[in-house]
Design an enzyme around this catalytic site. Structure first.
Site, PDB file in Angstrom:
ATOM      1  N   GLU A  45      -4.061  -9.197  -1.626  1.00 29.07           N
ATOM      2  CA  GLU A  45      -4.689  -9.075  -0.311  1.00 29.07           C
ATOM      3  C   GLU A  45      -6.140  -8.687  -0.435  1.00 29.07           C
ATOM      4  OE1 GLU A  45      -2.669  -6.619   2.656  1.00 29.07           O
ATOM      5  OE2 GLU A  45      -4.624  -6.134   3.521  1.00 29.07           O
ATOM      6  N   GLU A  53       0.803  -1.217   0.000  1.00 29.78           N
ATOM      7  CA  GLU A  53       0.000   0.000   0.000  1.00 29.78           C
ATOM      8  C   GLU A  53       0.844   1.278   0.000  1.00 29.78           C
ATOM      9  OE1 GLU A  53      -2.854  -0.572   3.157  1.00 29.78           O
ATOM     10  OE2 GLU A  53      -3.896  -2.135   2.035  1.00 29.78           O
TER      11      GLU A  53
END
Length: 497
Positions: free
Chosen positions: A319, A217
Site C-alpha cells: 500500500e 497496519e
C-alpha cells in the site's frame, strides 16, 4: 545491493565510443511521461544534451523475481464506478486491466470494512458466533465483487488478488470497538476460520484469492479508523499455531501468507520474529510493507535486511498513496510540483519531520518504485484505484489521492499523471521478470532494469532534475544514444536480443 563498478563502467565508456556502426546499435522503444506534457508518449526523435549519462546493463547478474504491480479494490472505488455511466466505468476498468492499458497483475482488497468503505461492516455480524455460522459477504456483492469480476473479464493475462483485514468485528476484541484493541485469545481459532470462510465465499463467487496479509497496519493508525493491534510475537504465534494450520487443514495450504503489512522502518523486529525458526517460517510466504513512514525515503537498509533474513520469500509493497491530501482536479502541473504534503507534515515527531517534506506526487511514486526494485522488493501495489474530487468517499474523512479521479455528478473522469507513472512499470514489467544489474555514471538519474519472461529487457529511468540528459545505453557491447527530458520518467523497451 547494486554496487557501482567504476572499472567496468570505464570499460563501457570505451565500448560506447567505438560502437558507432549500425550493427552495434540497440533497437529500442522509448515511452515518456513528463512535466512538459508527455503521457506515455512514444519518443522517436531525441535532442542532444550537454549532460551525458552512461548506463550499462548486465543481464547475466539477476536479483529478485517480479510478482507484479497494481492497485486495490476498495468499496469506495467500486461504489464510485457504479455511479458513472457504463461507458466511463468500462473506460476506467480497461485503463487498469487491459493489455492496452496498465495491465495490472497484482491487486489487493479488504476483508470487512476499511476507511475507504462507506460505513463500518463485518462478515460476522452476529455476536459470539464462534463457529461463524452466520458468516456472510453480502455487503461486498453490491459494489466490490462486481468490480473485481469485471476486471477479471477484461484482463487477458489475469492478476493475483490478496486480501487484508483491518479489524475483526468488535465482539471479538478486547475493547469492543472497530478502532484499536486486540483480538481476544479465545477467538484466535475463530479468526483463523474467518480467513478460510472468506476464501470459500469468494470462490463461490468465481474469485480465486491468491493470499493474505495477516493484518493491515498492526501498529494501528493513531486510533483513527478500523484497526486491530498485534505485536510481532502475537502475529507470529497466530500464524504459526492458528492461521497456518487452519488453512492447511481446509485444503488451502497453497494460499500466500504475508506478515507485518506496515511501514518499512519497523521491519527488523518483525522479520526477526516471523522467521525466528523453521516452524514459524514455514507458514510465512513473505513480508508486506507500506511507505507511510516516509514517501521520500525508501529505507534501503531495512529492505535489504528483510531480504537477507528470508531471501526466498516475497517482499511486497502492499500500500502507498498520496495521503492527507484532497486531489487537485484536472491540473497535471500540480502533480509535478513540490507542494503536496503527507500525514507527517503535521503529525510526525519533530525529529522525524525531515522524512516528510513537501514533495511532488509524481516524484514520490517514481522514486519509490525504482528504489524498491533496486532493494529486493518484488511487487508494488497502489492504494485506491478510483476516488472522487474530495479524495473519498471515506467514512472517517481520511482524504487521499488515487491515480484516477472522478466526478460522478457530472460523469467526468480525470487520469492524473500518477496513473501514467504506474503504467510505466505495470504494463512493461511482467510477472516472472528478473531484476538485473544496472550500472550508471549519474547519481541524479534513477534507474532500474529487468529481463521479462519473453526475454525482452525493460529499463525505467526517472530524471528528477530540471535539465534534459543524453543517455548512452550499453548492452552486450551494443549501444543506443537517446535523451530524457527534464522532470520525466521513461520506459525503454529492448525487444528480445
Amino acid at each position: 545491493m547494486r554496487t557501482l563498478n567504476y572499472i567496468t563502467l570505464i570499460m563501457a565508456i570505451a565500448v560506447l565510443s567505438s560502437c558507432n556502426n549500425e550493427n552495434n546499435t540497440l533497437n529500442i522503444e522509448v515511452y515518456e511521461t513528463s512535466e512538459a506534457g508527455n503521457k506515455l508518449t512514444r519518443i522517436t526523435h531525441f535532442q542532444k544534451s550537454e549532460t551525458v549519462s552512461l548506463i550499462k546493463l548486465n543481464p547475466n547478474r539477476e536479483f529478485q523475481t517480479i510478482t507484479g504491480f497494481g492497485g486495490a479494490f476498495t468499496e469506495s472505488s467500486a461504489y464510485l464506478l457504479n455511479q458513472l455511466s457504463n461507458k466511463n466505468r468500462d473506460t476506467i476498468l480497461k485503463a487498469y486491466f487491459s493489455k492496452e492499458g496498465a495491465n495490472y497483475s497484482l491487486t489487493r482488497t479488504h476483508m470487512n470494512s476499511c476507511d475507504f468503505s462507506l460505513t463500518n461492516y463485518s462478515y460476522t455480524p452476529v455476536e459470539n458466533d464462534k463457529n461463524l455460522e452466520y458468516f456472510t459477504i453480502e455487503e461486498d456483492k453490491g459494489d466490490l465483487i462486481p468490480m473485481i469480476k469485471d476486471a477479471m473479464a477484461i484482463s487477458e493475462d489475469g492478476f493475483k488478488i490478496f486480501a487484508s483485514p483491518w479489524t475483526a468485528a468488535p465482539w471479538m476484541k478486547d475493547n469492543k470497538h472497530w478502532v484499536g484493541g486486540k483480538l481476544l485469545p479465545k477467538y484466535y481459532d475463530t479468526w483463523a476460520l474467518f480467513f478460510s470462510k472468506y476464501l470459500e465465499a469468494y470462490k463461490n463467487e468465481g474469485i480465486d484469492i491468491w493470499g493474505f496479509t495477516v493484518e493491515n497496519e498492526p501498529h494501528g493508525n493513531g486510533n483513527n479508523w478500523e484497526s486491530m493491534h498485534f505485536s510481532p510475537k502475537e502475529m507470529t504465534d497466530f500464524v504459526q499455531f492458528h492461521l497456518g494450520p487452519k488453512l492447511e487443514a481446509d485444503g488451502y495450504s497453497d494460499k500466500i501468507i504475508l506478515g507485518y503489512d506496515q511501514n518499512r522502518a519497523g521491519l527488523k523486529e518483525w522479520v526477526d520474529e516471523m522467521y525466528r525458526d523453521e516452524e514459524s517460517s514455514k507458514y510465512f510466504d513473505g513480508t508486506a510493507i507500506h511507505w507511510y513512514e516516509s514517501t521520500y525515503e525508501v529505507f534501503p537498509e531495512a529492505l535489504q535486511y528483510a531480504h537477507n533474513k528470508a531471501p526466498d520469500k516475497y517482499l511486497i509493497e502492499t500500500e502507498g498513496c498520496i495521503d492527507s491530501q484532497v486531489p487537485v482536479w484536472k491540473d497535471d502541473a500540480w502533480y509535478w510540483k513540490k507542494e503536496a504534503t503527507d500525514w507527517g507534515w503535521d503529525w510526525a515527531a519533530e525529529e522525524d519531520k525531515y522524512l516528510h517534506p513537501k514533495y511532488a506526487p509524481v516524484n514520490r511514486y517514481a522514486r519509490d518504485i525504482i528504489g524498491c526494485l533496486n532493494n529486493w522488493v518484488d511487487g508494488w501495489v497502489d492504494w485506491n484505484m478510483v476516488l472522487d474530487k474530495q479524495g473519498g468517499p471515506n467514512w472517517f474523512e481520511n482524504w487521499c489521492i488515487a491515480p484516477i479521479i472522478v466526478n460522478p455528478e457530472k460523469d467526468e473522469v480525470y487520469f492524473t499523471p500518477l496513473y501514467y507513472i504506474m503504467v510505466h512499470f505495470s504494463k512493461y514489467i511482467r510477472p516472472g521478470a528478473k531484476v538485473i544489474e544496472l550500472e550508471k555514471s549519474d547519481d541524479q538519474l534513477m534507474a532500474t532494469a529487468v529481463v521479462n519472461p519473453n526475454k525482452s529487457i525493460v529499463v525505467v529511468l526517472f530524471n528528477e532534475s530540471e535539465e534534459s540528459k543524453s543517455i548512452n545505453l550499453n548492452l552486450n557491447e551494443s549501444t543506443m544514444t537517446f535523451s530524457i527530458s527534464a522532470q520525466s520518467i521513461q520506459t525503454i523497451l529492448i525487444p528480445k536480443v
